[in-house]
Design an enzyme around this catalytic site. Structure first.
Site, PDB file in Angstrom:
ATOM      1  N   CYS A 124      10.507  37.684  50.808  1.00 38.98           N
ATOM      2  CA  CYS A 124       9.928  36.488  50.198  1.00 38.98           C
ATOM      3  C   CYS A 124       9.548  35.468  51.260  1.00 38.98           C
ATOM      4  CB  CYS A 124      10.934  35.895  49.207  1.00 38.98           C
ATOM      5  SG  CYS A 124      10.288  34.506  48.250  1.00 38.98           S
ATOM      6  N   CYS A 125      10.454  35.239  52.210  1.00 40.94           N
ATOM      7  CA  CYS A 125      10.159  34.301  53.296  1.00 40.94           C
ATOM      8  C   CYS A 125       8.965  34.777  54.126  1.00 40.94           C
ATOM      9  CB  CYS A 125      11.380  34.139  54.193  1.00 40.94           C
ATOM     10  SG  CYS A 125      12.726  33.167  53.492  1.00 40.94           S
ATOM     11  N   CYS A 205      13.282  26.015  49.968  1.00 40.80           N
ATOM     12  CA  CYS A 205      12.798  26.362  48.643  1.00 40.80           C
ATOM     13  C   CYS A 205      13.912  26.159  47.619  1.00 40.80           C
ATOM     14  CB  CYS A 205      12.316  27.816  48.616  1.00 40.80           C
ATOM     15  SG  CYS A 205      10.815  28.104  49.581  1.00 40.80           S
ATOM     16  N   CYS A 208      16.643  28.881  46.784  1.00 39.57           N
ATOM     17  CA  CYS A 208      17.502  29.319  47.893  1.00 39.57           C
ATOM     18  C   CYS A 208      18.196  28.166  48.605  1.00 39.57           C
ATOM     19  CB  CYS A 208      16.683  30.133  48.885  1.00 39.57           C
ATOM     20  SG  CYS A 208      15.938  31.623  48.190  1.00 39.57           S
ATOM     21  N   CYS A 231      14.582  31.401  57.887  1.00 43.54           N
ATOM     22  CA  CYS A 231      13.514  31.990  57.070  1.00 43.54           C
ATOM     23  C   CYS A 231      12.673  32.974  57.870  1.00 43.54           C
ATOM     24  CB  CYS A 231      12.624  30.898  56.487  1.00 43.54           C
ATOM     25  SG  CYS A 231      11.660  29.997  57.722  1.00 43.54           S
TER      26      CYS A 231
END
Length: 247
Positions: A124-125, A205, A208, A231
């Site tokens: 995702c990062c 985010c 997280c 990240c």
């Protein structure tokens, strides 16, 4: 400092030489050298507009408010962060704020439901932060960020200058602690991110990021419970013996 601007040089050697020469300089002096002397028109500030971001944004704006500011809008940020970004950008009259977003095709292929953060935080990062920033930094010879050694054990030894792929990365606030940061906010009457008062000393985010308890590292609330501390945008690559300033 002018002698250090000569090229070509091995980029790792150049970063080490700059780091040594900048020891003892104030963050403002480091920024002036980087922005005005070494990389005029070729350097960008990467800012999260997070808990402590206003300090570096204020310093850079005081030197040259036309310096590009790169902001990663991951699509998963707190609403408070987006509002704070707009407030600070207007207050400091930032002239070149660039909003970087994930590639929509990559999101459709890998995170259509928007839950990749839960299944694979690293992936995702990479899609929402690492890849957009790499695209945004193309054409720049150097970047600036606000990491500090006190923030976590993994950041305890960051230098003032390091190599980041084909460019240099400046960490002018590396030696600052919480008191210097708090003093700067107070002296310059800078507004705080609204989540700081709610126990968020480090803000990423929304899915997280959690509040931090007293005595924990400032970044303890990031990816809590996972074997993950960064990240990916500030993970330094292995040194290369072939990179030069002419690349």
């Amino acid at each position: 400092m002018s002698a250090l601007a000569l090229a070509p040089l091995d980029l790792d050697e150049y970063a080490a030489a700059l780091d040594a020469r900048l020891q003892g300089r104030s963050p403002q002096q480091i920024l002036e050298i980087a922005i005005r002397d070494l990389f005029p028109g070729q350097i960008a500030l990467v800012s999260s507009f997070g808990a402590e971001a206003a300090v570096l944004l204020h310093m850079v704006a005081g030197i040259d408010r036309s310096t590009p500011v790169l902001f990663l809008d991951t699509g998963k940020l707190f609403d408070e962060t987006l509002a704070y970004r707009d407030e600070i950008a207007a207050q400091l009259r930032l002239a070149d704020l660039r909003i970087l977003r994930p590639d929509q095709k990559a999101l459709a292929a890998n995170d259509e439901a928007g839950t990749l953060w839960f299944r694979d935080a690293d992936a995702c990062c990479r899609i929402r932060k690492v890849e957009p920033l790499e695209r945004g930094l193309k054409g720049f010879a150097a970047s600036i960020n606000g990491r500090k050694r006190f923030q976590s054990a993994t950041r305890s030894a960051i230098p003032l200058v390091e190599v980041d792929g084909a460019r240099l990365k400046f960490n002018p606030l590396a030696t600052w602690g919480p008191q210097e940061t708090a003093d700067y906010f107070r002296i310059h009457d800078l507004p705080h991110h609204p989540l700081v008062a709610k126990g968020y000393p480090s803000i990423g985010c929304a899915p997280c990021t959690q509040p931090v308890a007293a005595g924990e590292d400032a970044r303890a609330g990031r990816w809590r419970g996972q074997d993950k501390t960064e990240c990916g945008i500030h993970v330094s690559p292995l040194p290369s013996q072939t990179r030069t300033l002419d690349e």
